[in-house]
Design a protein around this motif. Structure first.
Motif, PDB file in Angstrom:
ATOM      1  N   ARG A  60       0.890  -1.444  -0.196  1.00 46.40           N
ATOM      2  CA  ARG A  60       0.184   0.450  -0.018  1.00 46.40           C
ATOM      3  C   ARG A  60       0.853   0.950  -0.396  1.00 46.40           C
ATOM      4  O   ARG A  60       0.478   2.227   0.119  1.00 46.40           O
ATOM      5  CB  ARG A  60      -0.508   0.349   1.254  1.00 46.40           C
ATOM      6  N   ASP A 174     -19.244  -2.371  -6.506  1.00 44.44           N
ATOM      7  CA  ASP A 174     -18.114  -2.219  -5.487  1.00 44.44           C
ATOM      8  C   ASP A 174     -17.670  -4.162  -5.442  1.00 44.44           C
ATOM      9  O   ASP A 174     -17.091  -4.746  -4.646  1.00 44.44           O
ATOM     10  CB  ASP A 174     -18.661  -2.204  -3.882  1.00 44.44           C
ATOM     11  N   PRO A 176     -15.988  -7.455  -5.280  1.00 41.14           N
ATOM     12  CA  PRO A 176     -14.462  -7.341  -5.583  1.00 41.14           C
ATOM     13  C   PRO A 176     -14.214  -8.033  -6.693  1.00 41.14           C
ATOM     14  O   PRO A 176     -14.930  -9.255  -7.108  1.00 41.14           O
ATOM     15  CB  PRO A 176     -14.593  -8.039  -4.470  1.00 41.14           C
ATOM     16  N   TYR A 180      -6.900  -9.260  -3.521  1.00 43.04           N
ATOM     17  CA  TYR A 180      -6.484  -7.941  -2.716  1.00 43.04           C
ATOM     18  C   TYR A 180      -6.086  -6.584  -3.456  1.00 43.04           C
ATOM     19  O   TYR A 180      -5.058  -6.911  -4.544  1.00 43.04           O
ATOM     20  CB  TYR A 180      -4.919  -8.566  -1.697  1.00 43.04           C
ATOM     21  N   ASP A 181      -6.448  -5.678  -3.538  1.00 39.94           N
ATOM     22  CA  ASP A 181      -6.714  -4.599  -4.719  1.00 39.94           C
ATOM     23  C   ASP A 181      -6.242  -3.518  -4.366  1.00 39.94           C
ATOM     24  O   ASP A 181      -6.958  -2.726  -3.346  1.00 39.94           O
ATOM     25  CB  ASP A 181      -8.571  -4.353  -5.348  1.00 39.94           C
ATOM     26  N   SER A 183      -6.285  -0.234  -5.353  1.00 37.43           N
ATOM     27  CA  SER A 183      -7.098   0.507  -6.202  1.00 37.43           C
ATOM     28  C   SER A 183      -8.290   0.908  -5.645  1.00 37.43           C
ATOM     29  O   SER A 183      -8.586   1.538  -5.468  1.00 37.43           O
ATOM     30  CB  SER A 183      -7.301   0.209  -7.805  1.00 37.43           C
ATOM     31  N   THR A 184      -8.558  -0.167  -4.545  1.00 37.93           N
ATOM     32  CA  THR A 184      -9.291  -0.184  -3.839  1.00 37.93           C
ATOM     33  C   THR A 184      -9.615   0.168  -2.701  1.00 37.93           C
ATOM     34  O   THR A 184     -10.168   0.953  -1.950  1.00 37.93           O
ATOM     35  CB  THR A 184     -11.005  -1.495  -3.891  1.00 37.93           C
ATOM     36  N   VAL A 185      -8.826   0.194  -2.465  1.00 35.28           N
ATOM     37  CA  VAL A 185      -7.860   0.498  -0.528  1.00 35.28           C
ATOM     38  C   VAL A 185      -7.148   1.601  -0.783  1.00 35.28           C
ATOM     39  O   VAL A 185      -6.397   2.113   0.472  1.00 35.28           O
ATOM     40  CB  VAL A 185      -7.352  -0.431   0.298  1.00 35.28           C
TER      41      VAL A 185
END
Length: 330
Positions: A60, A174, A176, A180-181, A183-185
């Protein structure tokens, strides 16, 4: 970046000495490695290997810093000292990328972090239609190949991706797409800077914390020799064999993380830093015929290219921007 310190510091599980004096909030690799001395014991190496940095946090941060660096560059005159801040953000982001790529794929969380960062940072070379005739420059093709190897997650099996929506499911906007993406977090990549306004001086200080690259190369050499010796000693059956192998893995990870610092740091043409980088490049190239994990070797090759682009961002006329010619193993 005090949060980096909190989330990345390894736990002192093997009576490793606390070397707080070498910690710097601007270098996440140093934060991870700070508890290991220059001549480590088996206990220190075992403690380091058993400690678990949060690779999802590192991934991140890598994307977050890269996005902010781009925002700062686009902001231009709207941000004081924008070029220097962009360089610092980019360098710190690359350090987090190095940590994510080099650490072994021990858990599914590690695998998800590696794959998410690989997809977020590109180029990955898998977005072409099946009937498309490949037309890549050789340099680009090499870059894609090395990057794929650097973020390779090994032979562990990934669980199935998130289920597709059923007929009655809602919240489809939204839904998924993957485990684990990034761009979404994280906030969207574009727009004005979002977090450097209150930390301008903090980021401008980064290039003043120049490490001794010559000493770091010596540390890489020592750690590689230590890892090789411990791997051989671990082949002797006995109660300590597993601990020796774990310690050897710790020394190997430390060697490649230290190599990442050298590969990334921008150096002036004709300086001792150039000699250190060349010495490291030969050292890593010589490992091509050894059993060092391929993803670690590929990561250093990838980071040399990243470091070259970073040097151009600093000053293409003053900084050394060349990259090594590597043995073709990836």
């Amino acid at each position: 970046m005090s949060k980096n310190k909190q989330d990345l510091s390894v736990q002192n599980e093997g009576n490793a000495p606390d070397r707080a004096e070498i910690r710097t909030d601007l270098d996440p690799i140093a934060v991870v490695m700070e508890r290991v001395s220059d001549d480590p014991s088996v206990a220190e190496l075992l403690s380091f290997r058993n400690a678990k940095p949060d690779l999802k946090f590192a991934a991140r941060q890598a994307k977050r810093l890269a996005d902010e660096a781009m925002r700062v560059r686009f902001a231009g005159g709207n941000v004081d000292d924008a070029p220097g801040i962009a360089v610092s953000l980019t360098l710190a982001g690359h350090c987090f990328t190095a940590l994510t790529a080099i650490w072994p794929s021990d858990t599914l969380n590690d695998i998800e972090a590696k794959l998410a960062l690989a997809e977020a940072t590109g180029p990955y070379g898998d977005a072409q239609d099946g009937d498309y005739v490949p037309a890549l420059e050789p340099e680009t093709a090499t870059r894609i190949r090395i990057k794929r190897a650097a973020f390779n997650v090994g032979e562990l099996m990934m669980p199935p991706p998130p289920a597709v929506p059923a007929a009655q499911d809602r919240g489809l906007a939204d839904w998924p797409l993957r485990h684990y993406d990034l761009s979404t977090v994280l906030p969207p990549a574009g727009g004005p800077p979002v977090f450097i306004d209150a930390q301008v001086q903090h980021w401008l200080q980064l290039l003043s914390h120049v490490p001794d690259l010559g000493r770091l190369v010596e540390r890489v050499e020592l750690l590689i020799k230590t890892a090789d010796r411990l791997f051989l000693l671990a082949q002797t059956p006995g109660e300590t064999a597993m601990d020796l192998r774990k310690a050897a893995e710790g020394a190997q990870i430390l060697a490649y993380l230290t190599a990442a610092q050298i590969a990334l740091w921008p150096v002036v043409k004709g300086s001792d830093g150039v000699k250190a980088k060349r010495r490291l490049a030969k050292l890593i190239d010589d490992r091509a015929c050894r059993s060092d994990p391929l993803h670690m070797q590929a990561a250093i090759r990838m980071l040399f290219v990243d470091g070259s682009w970073l040097a151009k961002l600093v000053d293409s006329n003053r900084m050394a921007i060349g990259t090594p010619t590597w043995i073709e193993i990836v």
